[in-house]
Design a protein around this motif. Structure first.
Motif, PDB file in Angstrom:
ATOM      1  N   ARG A 184       0.817  -1.216   0.000  1.00  0.00           N
ATOM      2  CA  ARG A 184       0.000   0.000   0.000  1.00  0.00           C
ATOM      3  C   ARG A 184       0.849   1.263   0.000  1.00  0.00           C
ATOM      4  O   ARG A 184       0.333   2.362  -0.257  1.00  0.00           O
ATOM      5  CB  ARG A 184      -0.932  -0.018   1.206  1.00  0.00           C
ATOM      6  CG  ARG A 184      -1.923  -1.175   1.168  1.00  0.00           C
ATOM      7  CD  ARG A 184      -2.685  -1.319   2.469  1.00  0.00           C
ATOM      8  NE  ARG A 184      -3.708  -0.310   2.632  1.00  0.00           N
ATOM      9  CZ  ARG A 184      -4.990  -0.447   2.277  1.00  0.00           C
ATOM     10  NH1 ARG A 184      -5.389  -1.581   1.688  1.00  0.00           N
ATOM     11  NH2 ARG A 184      -5.864   0.509   2.494  1.00  0.00           N
ATOM     12  N   ALA A 185       2.132   1.151   0.299  1.00  0.00           N
ATOM     13  CA  ALA A 185       3.064   2.272   0.218  1.00  0.00           C
ATOM     14  C   ALA A 185       4.275   1.824  -0.584  1.00  0.00           C
ATOM     15  O   ALA A 185       4.847   0.774  -0.306  1.00  0.00           O
ATOM     16  CB  ALA A 185       3.485   2.729   1.612  1.00  0.00           C
ATOM     17  N   LEU A 186       4.638   2.610  -1.596  1.00  0.00           N
ATOM     18  CA  LEU A 186       5.811   2.339  -2.426  1.00  0.00           C
ATOM     19  C   LEU A 186       6.447   3.687  -2.750  1.00  0.00           C
ATOM     20  O   LEU A 186       5.989   4.396  -3.645  1.00  0.00           O
ATOM     21  CB  LEU A 186       5.406   1.624  -3.725  1.00  0.00           C
ATOM     22  CG  LEU A 186       5.020   0.154  -3.642  1.00  0.00           C
ATOM     23  CD1 LEU A 186       4.367  -0.298  -4.954  1.00  0.00           C
ATOM     24  CD2 LEU A 186       6.241  -0.715  -3.362  1.00  0.00           C
ATOM     25  N   THR A 187       7.483   4.051  -2.032  1.00  0.00           N
ATOM     26  CA  THR A 187       8.065   5.375  -2.217  1.00  0.00           C
ATOM     27  C   THR A 187       9.593   5.336  -2.290  1.00  0.00           C
ATOM     28  O   THR A 187      10.282   5.963  -1.480  1.00  0.00           O
ATOM     29  CB  THR A 187       7.634   6.315  -1.072  1.00  0.00           C
ATOM     30  OG1 THR A 187       7.959   5.696   0.189  1.00  0.00           O
ATOM     31  CG2 THR A 187       6.144   6.594  -1.119  1.00  0.00           C
ATOM     32  N   PRO A 188      10.173   4.615  -3.254  1.00  0.00           N
ATOM     33  CA  PRO A 188      11.630   4.619  -3.386  1.00  0.00           C
ATOM     34  C   PRO A 188      12.113   5.967  -3.929  1.00  0.00           C
ATOM     35  O   PRO A 188      11.381   6.683  -4.627  1.00  0.00           O
ATOM     36  CB  PRO A 188      11.887   3.501  -4.390  1.00  0.00           C
ATOM     37  CG  PRO A 188      10.663   3.505  -5.248  1.00  0.00           C
ATOM     38  CD  PRO A 188       9.528   3.821  -4.312  1.00  0.00           C
ATOM     39  N   ASP A 189      13.347   6.304  -3.644  1.00  0.00           N
ATOM     40  CA  ASP A 189      13.961   7.495  -4.231  1.00  0.00           C
ATOM     41  C   ASP A 189      14.395   7.229  -5.672  1.00  0.00           C
ATOM     42  O   ASP A 189      14.270   8.091  -6.535  1.00  0.00           O
ATOM     43  CB  ASP A 189      15.167   7.928  -3.392  1.00  0.00           C
ATOM     44  CG  ASP A 189      14.763   8.279  -1.982  1.00  0.00           C
ATOM     45  OD1 ASP A 189      14.206   9.369  -1.774  1.00  0.00           O
ATOM     46  OD2 ASP A 189      14.979   7.440  -1.079  1.00  0.00           O
ATOM     47  N   VAL A 190      14.918   6.018  -5.898  1.00  0.00           N
ATOM     48  CA  VAL A 190      15.304   5.582  -7.241  1.00  0.00           C
ATOM     49  C   VAL A 190      14.672   4.218  -7.468  1.00  0.00           C
ATOM     50  O   VAL A 190      14.814   3.320  -6.626  1.00  0.00           O
ATOM     51  CB  VAL A 190      16.841   5.481  -7.390  1.00  0.00           C
ATOM     52  CG1 VAL A 190      17.211   5.004  -8.797  1.00  0.00           C
ATOM     53  CG2 VAL A 190      17.507   6.814  -7.082  1.00  0.00           C
ATOM     54  N   ALA A 191      13.949   4.070  -8.579  1.00  0.00           N
ATOM     55  CA  ALA A 191      13.334   2.786  -8.912  1.00  0.00           C
ATOM     56  C   ALA A 191      13.916   2.274 -10.217  1.00  0.00           C
ATOM     57  O   ALA A 191      14.120   3.049 -11.162  1.00  0.00           O
ATOM     58  CB  ALA A 191      11.818   2.940  -9.034  1.00  0.00           C
ATOM     59  N   VAL A 192      14.203   0.971 -10.269  1.00  0.00           N
ATOM     60  CA  VAL A 192      14.862   0.355 -11.420  1.00  0.00           C
ATOM     61  C   VAL A 192      13.980  -0.737 -11.991  1.00  0.00           C
ATOM     62  O   VAL A 192      13.503  -1.611 -11.248  1.00  0.00           O
ATOM     63  CB  VAL A 192      16.230  -0.232 -11.032  1.00  0.00           C
ATOM     64  CG1 VAL A 192      16.902  -0.882 -12.240  1.00  0.00           C
ATOM     65  CG2 VAL A 192      17.137   0.831 -10.421  1.00  0.00           C
ATOM     66  N   PHE A 193      13.763  -0.704 -13.308  1.00  0.00           N
ATOM     67  CA  PHE A 193      13.045  -1.753 -14.044  1.00  0.00           C
ATOM     68  C   PHE A 193      14.040  -2.377 -15.008  1.00  0.00           C
ATOM     69  O   PHE A 193      14.503  -1.715 -15.939  1.00  0.00           O
ATOM     70  CB  PHE A 193      11.861  -1.135 -14.786  1.00  0.00           C
ATOM     71  CG  PHE A 193      11.090  -2.086 -15.659  1.00  0.00           C
ATOM     72  CD1 PHE A 193      10.070  -2.862 -15.131  1.00  0.00           C
ATOM     73  CD2 PHE A 193      11.367  -2.189 -17.018  1.00  0.00           C
ATOM     74  CE1 PHE A 193       9.345  -3.735 -15.939  1.00  0.00           C
ATOM     75  CE2 PHE A 193      10.647  -3.054 -17.834  1.00  0.00           C
ATOM     76  CZ  PHE A 193       9.629  -3.829 -17.287  1.00  0.00           C
TER      77      PHE A 193
END
Length: 466
Positions: A184-193
């Motif tokens: 319910r919470a997803l708040t990364p500073d950097v996200a990688v796919f």
């Protein structure tokens, strides 16, 4: 441990008592919650009760009075192919369902950060292939550069078992689709796919649902920087959705094989060279051909993603390049375990399907290939285009003879056991050859898991005469 915030004096239920479930129960208790637990396994419930946990039968509606939330382990289905009965009951009763990833992101930041000189950061990595290697490589680069760092999630430590963040620390998380789908919470500073290929389709109701689970990390997470692999259409779509214009450098596009020169920020590898471009100009380059811990195009894509993520948190290109050369790779994933008499020995026991095996077979020259185990549908027929570097195949396990029928003109020998295969390959190998374990099959005919298979291969190699 990271105490869960905002749960004081609430009754919170935990479903599933594996590693993450037990860590979640402990973190909730530390945060002041009244925790009740349930697991489908009788022995697991008995052990939990013996350890002092409050076991409550959540299959009975009467026991739900006063429960404020249900926290479920990632492996338990919550939608497809159908919700677990306990989760279905939570839906029916309107009880919010979350997982440990959601609890982590809402609890990670604390008032202690007000005294820090540099705010801690979170880098989160998702995708189909390469995310474990990319996660470990990012962590390695940060550590080699002197940044405080922790690693967890789907690799290493469970997220709530991590330590509270230190000044300037970067926490690196590998997140599977099971974890991103429900949080319910997803708040990364950097996200990688990293990339996308079909996987877990029954769990997500098809490829669209699988991609949607990955996409949540970006669409709902709102990272400051998004590192997107664009070698598949899903990645190109995601990058386009997140960027306001080609020049938008909040999105860093990465590729193995494509030149990406027209964007605000991009990192790509071609012919063994990694290039970083900003606003149409090359600003850095690294020769990956001699980086022994990252062989092959698939690992060059991992290198590009890790480079971009660590650049996004301020690590210099020269520091990243130095860290590349000291990276040993993950166990059982193109892991170079020895070089004896000019012959390299590589453990890629994690290559349990033809797609993974194909990547390994294109990463090396003069391959003496150890393959076999419990073959999957179609066997290894799809690997025909990738056998050009194979000098000889040494086939083991349940599917050895079936694999032999699919190898065509490629020299091969049915040896059945790992001991025999390693001994024969070592005896026949010439300087410059690579003895590669890339089974293209499950391990369950001879080993409990791919790790044990890889460990056996490594032990046999280590015992070879020098």
């Amino acid at each position: 441990m990271i105490p869960v915030q905002g749960v004081e004096n609430q009754t919170i239920a935990v479903l599933g008592l594996g590693r993450s479930g037990r860590a979640t129960a402990a973190a909730l208790t530390e945060g002041g919650a009244n925790v009740v637990v349930w697991d489908d396994g009788v022995d697991t419930r008995d052990k939990a009760a013996a350890d002092g946990m409050t076991v409550l039968d959540l299959t009975r509606e009467a026991n739900w009075d006063g429960i404020a939330a249900l926290i479920t382990s990632p492996g338990i289905p919550h939608l497809y192919p159908k919700p677990h009965p306990v989760i279905a009951m939570a839906y029916a009763l309107g009880v919010p369902v979350d997982n440990d990833i959601g609890l982590f992101f809402r609890s990670f930041a604390t008032r202690d950060w007000e005294s820090y000189d540099t705010t801690p950061r979170v880098i989160a990595i998702t995708g189909s292939n390469g995310k474990s290697t990319t996660t470990a490589l990012i962590h390695h680069i940060l550590r080699e550069a002197g940044r405080p760092t922790q690693i967890g999630g789907n690799i290493g430590t469970g997220v709530l078992s991590l330590d509270p963040a230190h000044d300037a620390e970067v926490v690196v998380l590998e997140l599977s689709s099971y974890q991103t789908d429900l949080a319910r919470a997803l708040t990364p500073d950097v996200a990688v796919f990293t990339n996308l290929s079909p996987d877990h389709l029954d769990r997500h109701g098809g490829p669209g649902g699988y991609f949607a689970a990955k996409r949540r990390l970006f669409a709902e997470g709102g990272p400051d920087r998004a590192v997107i692999g664009v070698d598949e259409v899903e990645g190109r779509y995601l990058a386009d959705q997140l960027a306001m214009a080609p020049s938008d450098d909040r999105v860093i596009r990465v590729s193995s094989g494509q030149k990406l020169e027209r964007f605000g920020w991009s990192v790509f590898a071609r012919k063994g060279y990694l290039s970083e471009y900003r606003k149409g100009r090359q600003v850095a380059s690294i020769d990956l051909r001699e980086v022994k811990g990252l062989p092959g195009e698939h690992n060059h894509q991992n290198a590009c993603a890790a480079y971009a993520a660590t650049r996004a948190v301020g690590i210099a290109p020269r520091q990243i390049e130095q860290a590349f050369h000291s990276f040993q790779g993950l166990p059982h994933r193109s892991q170079r375990v020895a070089e004896i008499g000019g012959v390299a020995y590589v453990n890629d026991s994690k290559a349990t399907n033809v797609d993974a095996a194909a990547k390994a077979l294109t990463a090396f020259q003069n391959i003496r290939w150890i393959a076999g185990g419990m073959g999957k549908d179609g066997g290894i027929e799809a690997l025909q285009p990738f056998l050009g570097n194979v000098v000889k195949a040494y086939l083991i396990g349940h599917s050895a003879r079936d694999f032999a029928l699919q190898l065509g003109q490629t020299p091969h020998e049915v040896l059945e056991t790992m001991d025999q295969a390693v001994a024969r390959a070592a005896a026949e190998a010439q300087p410059g050859d690579t003895v590669l374990l890339a089974p293209a099959a499950a391990s369950f005919d001879q080993y409990p898991n791919f790790e044990k298979r890889g460990e056996h291969f490594t032990a046999l190699v280590q015992a070879l005469p020098r």
